[in-house]
Design an enzyme around this catalytic site. Structure first.
Site, PDB file in Angstrom:
ATOM      1  N   ARG A   1       0.866  -1.194   0.000  1.00  0.00           N
ATOM      2  CA  ARG A   1       0.000   0.000   0.000  1.00  0.00           C
ATOM      3  C   ARG A   1       0.893   1.231   0.000  1.00  0.00           C
ATOM      4  O   ARG A   1       1.827   1.322   0.793  1.00  0.00           O
ATOM      5  CB  ARG A   1      -0.854   0.057   1.279  1.00  0.00           C
ATOM      6  CG  ARG A   1      -1.947  -0.910   1.344  1.00  0.00           C
ATOM      7  CD  ARG A   1      -3.069  -0.515   2.268  1.00  0.00           C
ATOM      8  NE  ARG A   1      -2.765   0.050   3.576  1.00  0.00           N
ATOM      9  CZ  ARG A   1      -3.684   0.332   4.477  1.00  0.00           C
ATOM     10  NH1 ARG A   1      -4.958   0.102   4.231  1.00  0.00           N
ATOM     11  NH2 ARG A   1      -3.369   0.832   5.634  1.00  0.00           N
TER      12      ARG A   1
ATOM     13  N   THR B   1      -1.408   7.431  -0.262  1.00  0.00           N
ATOM     14  CA  THR B   1      -2.714   7.236  -0.915  1.00  0.00           C
ATOM     15  C   THR B   1      -3.425   5.986  -0.417  1.00  0.00           C
ATOM     16  O   THR B   1      -4.632   5.848  -0.603  1.00  0.00           O
ATOM     17  CB  THR B   1      -2.549   7.089  -2.437  1.00  0.00           C
ATOM     18  OG1 THR B   1      -1.806   5.878  -2.687  1.00  0.00           O
ATOM     19  CG2 THR B   1      -1.816   8.266  -3.038  1.00  0.00           C
TER      20      THR B   1
ATOM     21  N   ASP C   1       0.041  -1.567  12.595  1.00  0.00           N
ATOM     22  CA  ASP C   1       0.617  -2.077  11.345  1.00  0.00           C
ATOM     23  C   ASP C   1       1.186  -3.468  11.615  1.00  0.00           C
ATOM     24  O   ASP C   1       2.218  -3.624  12.282  1.00  0.00           O
ATOM     25  CB  ASP C   1       1.716  -1.130  10.854  1.00  0.00           C
ATOM     26  CG  ASP C   1       2.164  -1.493   9.444  1.00  0.00           C
ATOM     27  OD1 ASP C   1       2.094  -0.634   8.567  1.00  0.00           O
ATOM     28  OD2 ASP C   1       2.575  -2.667   9.230  1.00  0.00           O
TER      29      ASP C   1
ATOM     30  N   ASP D   1       4.857  -4.187  10.389  1.00  0.00           N
ATOM     31  CA  ASP D   1       5.882  -3.510  11.201  1.00  0.00           C
ATOM     32  C   ASP D   1       6.050  -4.185  12.555  1.00  0.00           C
ATOM     33  O   ASP D   1       7.174  -4.349  13.042  1.00  0.00           O
ATOM     34  CB  ASP D   1       5.493  -2.033  11.410  1.00  0.00           C
ATOM     35  CG  ASP D   1       5.867  -1.175  10.214  1.00  0.00           C
ATOM     36  OD1 ASP D   1       6.641  -1.639   9.354  1.00  0.00           O
ATOM     37  OD2 ASP D   1       5.362  -0.033  10.139  1.00  0.00           O
TER      38      ASP D   1
HETATM   39  C1  PRP Z   1      -0.875  -4.163   4.669  1.00  0.00           C
HETATM   40  C2  PRP Z   1      -1.451  -5.551   4.886  1.00  0.00           C
HETATM   41  C3  PRP Z   1      -2.221  -5.804   3.627  1.00  0.00           C
HETATM   42  C4  PRP Z   1      -2.725  -4.424   3.291  1.00  0.00           C
HETATM   43  C5  PRP Z   1      -4.167  -4.333   3.659  1.00  0.00           C
HETATM   44  O1  PRP Z   1       0.252  -4.244   3.875  1.00  0.00           O
HETATM   45  O2  PRP Z   1      -0.502  -6.544   5.123  1.00  0.00           O
HETATM   46  O3  PRP Z   1      -1.439  -6.330   2.587  1.00  0.00           O
HETATM   47  O4  PRP Z   1      -1.948  -3.491   4.047  1.00  0.00           O
HETATM   48  O5  PRP Z   1      -4.693  -3.096   3.373  1.00  0.00           O
HETATM   49  P1  PRP Z   1      -5.801  -2.851   2.273  1.00  0.00           P
HETATM   50  O6  PRP Z   1      -6.838  -3.909   2.458  1.00  0.00           O
HETATM   51  O7  PRP Z   1      -6.306  -1.464   2.602  1.00  0.00           O
HETATM   52  O8  PRP Z   1      -5.162  -2.908   0.929  1.00  0.00           O
HETATM   53  P2  PRP Z   1       1.257  -3.039   3.602  1.00  0.00           P
HETATM   54  O9  PRP Z   1       1.076  -2.536   2.214  1.00  0.00           O
HETATM   55  O10 PRP Z   1       1.170  -2.018   4.699  1.00  0.00           O
HETATM   56  O11 PRP Z   1       2.649  -3.739   3.604  1.00  0.00           O
HETATM   57  P3  PRP Z   1       3.366  -4.720   4.651  1.00  0.00           P
HETATM   58  O12 PRP Z   1       2.837  -6.088   4.336  1.00  0.00           O
HETATM   59  O13 PRP Z   1       4.793  -4.548   4.320  1.00  0.00           O
HETATM   60  O14 PRP Z   1       3.015  -4.256   6.039  1.00  0.00           O
HETATM   61  N1  URA Z   2      -2.520  -2.858   7.372  1.00  0.00           N
HETATM   62  C1  URA Z   2      -2.234  -3.073   8.668  1.00  0.00           C
HETATM   63  O1  URA Z   2      -1.156  -3.582   8.988  1.00  0.00           O
HETATM   64  N2  URA Z   2      -3.134  -2.720   9.589  1.00  0.00           N
HETATM   65  C2  URA Z   2      -4.328  -2.150   9.285  1.00  0.00           C
HETATM   66  O2  URA Z   2      -5.115  -1.845  10.185  1.00  0.00           O
HETATM   67  C3  URA Z   2      -4.616  -1.932   7.929  1.00  0.00           C
HETATM   68  C4  URA Z   2      -3.706  -2.302   6.989  1.00  0.00           C
END
Ligand code: PRP
Ligand code: URA
Length: 226
Positions: free
Chosen positions: A118, A122, A216, A219
């Site tokens: 993500r 945005t 998150d 993280d």
């Molecule tokens: C997070 C999570 C999902 C996504 C969900 O990933 O692991 O993949 O956000 O959000 P959405 O339903 O609004 O698309 P992120 O892109 O933050 O990356 P990460 O896996 O590195 O934490």
């Molecule tokens: N990704 C996360 O890790 N947490 C949330 O709440 C939404 C997206």
């Protein structure tokens, strides 16, 4: 985004969305990982316990065929065994936290990868990379991502699988935390996809994080939080 504008998801619960039984044990596991003071060690180990429950529930949605075995006392047991060829597909990065739990139950399973992130501002997803088995169209796919928030990331991943020939009904999305917006986005666009989750959150906040949520996940799991 507030709870007042949350879409109705009643029609998806049960058939499209399998919510793990909300037992005291599950709530206790969630209590540890939702605590902002949780150590990283606890966050990882307790979330992996929930992931194991999710994987078992997801496997239960796949087809089985009759299989008879002879027991040590010489009797037949009219059993079942998995029919389908499987593939696990973690959405990198957070989805990789679910890979070990899946491999523990299915040691020989094929594992594909999709890297979708993500955008920090945005919140829109970007597909950076994918590697999938050549015969993925013949497999049932367990798509792994602990977080389903707006649904943007999941939609990109499902589209990729469909474009590679995987039937919609062969996709099970294995997920730890979701919210009405994510369910509505995925089930509305892909009614044959099934979602297994351990919690449906109250709402999304203005930053597209789930509330009460977990923060998150990636993280916290990988130790890159501040
Ligand atoms: C997070 C999570 C999902 C996504 C969900 O990933 O692991 O993949 O956000 O959000 P959405 O339903 O609004 O698309 P992120 O892109 O933050 O990356 P990460 O896996 O590195 O934490
Ligand atoms: N990704 C996360 O890790 N947490 C949330 O709440 C939404 C997206």
């Amino acid at each position: 985004m507030t709870s007042t504008s949350a879409p109705s998801i009643e029609q998806y619960l049960g058939e499209n969305v399998r919510l793990l039984p909300q037992t005291n044990q599950l709530r206790a596991l969630h209590t540890v990982i939702r605590d902002r003071e949780a150590s990283r060690e606890d966050f990882v180990s307790y979330s992996e316990r929930i992931i194991r429950l999710l994987v078992e529930a997801a496997l239960d949605l796949l087809p089985f065929e009759p299989h008879v075995v002879r027991t040590p006392v010489g009797a037949d047991y009219q059993g079942l065994r998995f029919a389908p060829k499987l593939c696990g597909v973690p959405i990198v990065r957070a989805g990789e936290s679910m890979e070990a739990g899946l491999r523990a139950v299915c040691p020989a399973i094929r594992i594909g990868k999709v890297l979708i992130q993500r955008d920090k501002t945005t919140k829109l997803p970007h597909l950076y990379y994918s590697a999938l088995p050549e015969d993925i169209a013949q497999r049932h796919v367990l798509l792994l991502d602990p977080m389903l928030a707006t649904g943007g990331t999941a939609l990109v991943a499902v589209r990729l699988l469909l474009d590679r020939g995987v039937p919609e009904g062969n996709i099970v999305f294995v997920n730890l935390l979701t919210v009405a917006e994510g369910i509505s986005a995925v089930c509305g666009a892909h009614p044959a996809v099934r979602i297994v989750t351990s919690s449906i959150e109250e709402r999304l906040d203005e930053n597209a994080y789930m509330i009460p949520g977990i923060g998150d996940f990636g993280d916290r799991y990988f130790g890159t939080d501040k």
